[in-house]
Design a protein around this motif. Structure first.
Motif, short mmCIF file in Angstrom:
data_model
loop_
_atom_site.label_atom_id
_atom_site.label_comp_id
_atom_site.label_asym_id
_atom_site.label_seq_id
_atom_site.Cartn_x
_atom_site.Cartn_y
_atom_site.Cartn_z
N ASN A 30 0.82 -1.21 0.00
CA ASN A 30 0.00 0.00 0.00
C ASN A 30 0.85 1.26 0.00
O ASN A 30 0.53 2.25 -0.67
N SER A 31 1.96 1.22 0.74
CA SER A 31 2.83 2.39 0.80
C SER A 31 3.48 2.65 -0.56
O SER A 31 3.60 3.80 -1.00
N TYR A 32 3.89 1.58 -1.25
CA TYR A 32 4.49 1.75 -2.58
C TYR A 32 3.46 2.31 -3.57
O TYR A 32 3.77 3.19 -4.38
N LEU A 33 2.23 1.81 -3.50
CA LEU A 33 1.17 2.31 -4.37
C LEU A 33 0.94 3.80 -4.15
O LEU A 33 0.84 4.58 -5.11
N ASN A 34 0.87 4.23 -2.90
CA ASN A 34 0.67 5.65 -2.60
C ASN A 34 1.85 6.49 -3.07
O ASN A 34 1.68 7.61 -3.56
N THR A 35 3.05 5.95 -2.94
CA THR A 35 4.26 6.69 -3.32
C THR A 35 4.31 6.94 -4.82
O THR A 35 4.60 8.06 -5.26
N ILE A 36 4.05 5.92 -5.62
CA ILE A 36 4.14 6.12 -7.07
C ILE A 36 2.92 6.85 -7.63
O ILE A 36 2.98 7.42 -8.72
N ASN A 37 1.81 6.84 -6.91
CA ASN A 37 0.69 7.68 -7.33
C ASN A 37 1.02 9.15 -7.14
O ASN A 37 0.59 10.00 -7.92
N ALA A 38 1.78 9.47 -6.10
CA ALA A 38 2.18 10.85 -5.87
C ALA A 38 3.26 11.29 -6.85
O ALA A 38 3.31 12.46 -7.23
N GLN A 39 4.12 10.36 -7.29
CA GLN A 39 5.21 10.71 -8.20
C GLN A 39 5.52 9.50 -9.08
O GLN A 39 6.35 8.67 -8.74
N PRO A 40 4.86 9.38 -10.25
CA PRO A 40 5.04 8.20 -11.10
C PRO A 40 6.48 7.96 -11.54
O PRO A 40 6.88 6.83 -11.76
#
Length: 659
Positions: A45-55
């Protein structure tokens, strides 16, 4: 007997206690394994949130720790490093939990879009998903339990996952029309977009190489090309009955029972993964939120502003030349920016506000007052440095006719218009290259006007301008977003030879109006506003988004055919604007999808209410006392030879000890 019973009870109790003590570690191990799985889920979940903020962070790895993009304090990322799950400390009476991301692997297909096979090919158009091995751990040093998962993250941003995204396949006859002026053809009984709107068609000679989406029915005339023979494009519409409707002079549209049929073999389009009756997607209504973003760590300008770009290709550093007369400055500080924003924004040879210098967002806002009638809009031909002829200036007082200013008014001097292009031959410094370097978004409160070629500088000498730019592993890949509240338009100016009885904003073709000549290679930014940028073709590398109107070409119906409009990127628009008249005037379309934009960042690019990424697959591996990460998958990264995984490699546990 009494003594025997007592002895039996004592013996039984001892055995029960011994049995419980023997099983207690198993119970504890099971609980800790559960915590490890919980840590794994936190990592995903943390990785998903991170790349959504900065692809763009999916391009980072454990071997790119020196990259500014990967280490930026606000949005950085660290692979092959343990991160403790918040609120899982021993001081709080909890079992400590940790997660770790290994190097991501970008998966491509060499066959066709959306194929399931994952290969190492970086062929444009065929990006599939990002695959990451995520590890969860729980426990204390020497007593860790592990859970791991190979997880696939696929892009789900409706704008950037399509070459073409439109709300309506028609445009109103008036530039002042409300957002509800047109109707969906399928929702209007297949009787067209309504009396005040004109349908715009995909016609023979049009080449659209990439996925297509529309909330409307798609009007076609003849045999337009969607894709190539090897990678036919997918077409998706919200039309409940068919993907295409025919357009002829006699019958504007076909009925649902006789939907237009295009060949599904060769180079027309593919039925595989094409759909109609798709759910409608809702576009955003404004880009004003980008004003605050730009003021913090980018650049904000007031009133009509001309911007041109060049770069140092060896280092990937981008620069711009900016003329913005309405923008007030104190020393080198742009007074539109916050007091803590240290970017220099006005002048020549300015570093782009990207990488360590800013957040990569430029915004041109409308000046609230004090500018009416000062003739600072370049379309008037009266800005110092334009060198317009006396005749053009006289005619220009009535307006040079661009999409949102068909008749001159004093209000145009205040509008938040951005005029953008590469630098010309004369103003590109020695040793530099015209074009974009880094990740940049240009947004406008009113219009963005493209006055010349806009290209990326990292595509290489062998790059073909009719194919998307290659992906460069382990580096910052160039990208440009163009977002306008109203129009994103290609400049094609005319001189309005007006009389007292004929100077009205009626049809695009006007009697007595002449197309201005082609731009020279040494035309300055201001001069470029008053000349035709096609030579004969015009190449634009960008993700284009207009929120209330359309992407279009000024005066597309005037004069003769100009050439081919080559766009590598995406086109996202509320209404569909014309770029030419079939076989008679304006441009022929050649549009190619830049699939890199799904995973290469365009700073703060807007979305139609859908997330940029989603988890499509997550297969949990068996728990291990010490996984030999980054094995079993991925093997470091396909693009980083320094991270080749072998069976002899070992990792380190959360305490830092080799295991």
């Amino acid at each position: 007997m009494v003594l025997g019973i007592v002895m039996l009870l004592v013996t039984s109790g001892t055995l029960l206690a011994s049995n419980a003590m023997q099983h207690d570690p198993l119970v504890q191990a099971d609980v800790v394994t559960h915590y490890a799985y919980r840590a794994l889920e936190a990592g995903i979940n943390s990785y998903l949130n991170t790349i959504n903020a900065q692809p763009n962070l999916v391009n980072c790895s454990s071997a790119t720790s020196s990259s500014a993009t990967c280490t930026n304090a606000a949005s950085g990322i660290a692979y092959d490093q343990w991160t403790q799950v918040p609120d899982t400390t021993t001081s709080a009476g909890n079992v400590p939990e940790w997660y770790l991301w290994t190097n991501p692997q970008l998966c491509f297909s060499t066959t066709k879009i959306y194929a399931a096979k994952c290969t190492s090919s970086t062929t444009s158009h065929n990006f599939q998903y990002v695959q990451v091995l995520v590890i969860g751990a729980a426990g204390t040093p020497g007593h860790y339990a592990y859970q791991s998962s190979v997880t696939d993250f696929a892009p789900r941003n409706g704008f950037l996952t399509h070459l073409w995204w439109s709300n309506f396949e028609a445009a109103p006859t008036s530039s002042t029309a409300s957002r509800t002026a047109c109707k969906f053809d399928w929702a209007n009984g297949y009787n067209g977009p309504g009396p005040t709107c004109n349908p715009v068609v995909f016609a023979t000679g049009t080449h659209v190489d990439g996925p297509v989406y529309s909330n409307d029915s798609i009007y076609v005339y003849g045999t337009p090309t969607f894709g190539t023979s090897t990678t036919p494009s997918t077409v998706t519409t919200a039309d409940p009955s068919c993907p295409f409707v025919s357009y002829t002079t006699a019958t504007p549209e076909s009925r649902p029972t006789t939907c237009k049929k295009l060949a599904t073999s060769g180079i027309y389009y593919t039925k595989t993964n094409s759909h109609f009756a798709a759910p409608k997607e809702t576009p955003p209504t404004t880009d004003t939120q980008l004003l605050q973003v730009a003021a913090k760590d980018g650049c904000v300008y007031s009133g009509p502003t001309t911007i041109s770009f060049y770069a140092t290709t060896a280092t990937g550093k981008g620069y711009m030349n900016v003329t913005s007369p309405e923008t007030l400055t104190t020393g080198t500080h742009d007074n539109n920016n916050t007091s803590t924003n240290a970017n220099v924004c006005v002048g020549t040879g300015i570093r782009l506000p990207t990488a360590t210098k800013g957040n990569g967002v430029i915004y041109v806002k409308t000046t609230p007052s004090g500018c009416a009638g000062n003739h600072l809009n370049p379309f008037e031909g009266q800005r110092t440095g334009q060198k317009a002829t006396t005749a053009q200036i006289v005619e220009g007082t009535k307006g040079y006719n661009y999409t949102d200013d068909t008749v001159h008014t004093s209000a145009v001097d205040c509008e938040g218009d951005a005029f953008v292009r590469n630098t010309d031959k004369k103003t590109t410094p020695s040793g530099k290259t015209p074009g974009i370097a880094g990740n940049l978004t240009v947004a406008a409160g009113n219009n963005i006007v493209i006055t010349g070629t806009l290209t990326y500088t990292d595509c290489g000498a062998t790059w073909n301008s009719r194919t998307a730019c290659p992906y460069h592993a382990g580096k910052v890949n160039d990208s440009l977003g163009l977002i306008a509240n109203n129009y994103v338009e290609v400049n094609r100016p005319v001189v309005p030879h007006c009389t007292t009885w004929y100077c009205t904003p009626s049809a695009p073709t006007r009697y007595g109006w002449s197309l201005l000549p082609r731009c020279s290679t040494t035309a300055t930014d201001l001069q470029a506003v008053l000349c035709n940028p096609a030579k004969p073709n015009l190449v634009i590398d960008a993700a284009i988004l207009d929120l209330s109107h359309e992407f279009t070409v000024n005066n597309y119906g005037a004069g003769s055919t100009t050439g081919t409009l080559v766009i590598n990127g995406t086109i996202d628009q509320y209404w569909r604007g014309p770029v030419g008249k079939v076989g008679t005037s304006g441009y022929v379309k050649y549009y190619t999808w830049d699939s890199r934009l799904q995973y290469v960042s365009i700073p703060y690019y807007l979305t139609p209410g859908t997330p940029s990424w989603t988890v499509t697959s997550s297969s949990v591996l068996m728990a291990s006392s010490c996984p030999r990460w980054p094995k079993p998958y991925p093997t470091g990264s396909k693009y980083l030879t320094t991270r080749t995984s072998t069976s002899s490699m070992t990792g380190k546990d959360p305490s830092g000890a080799t295991c």
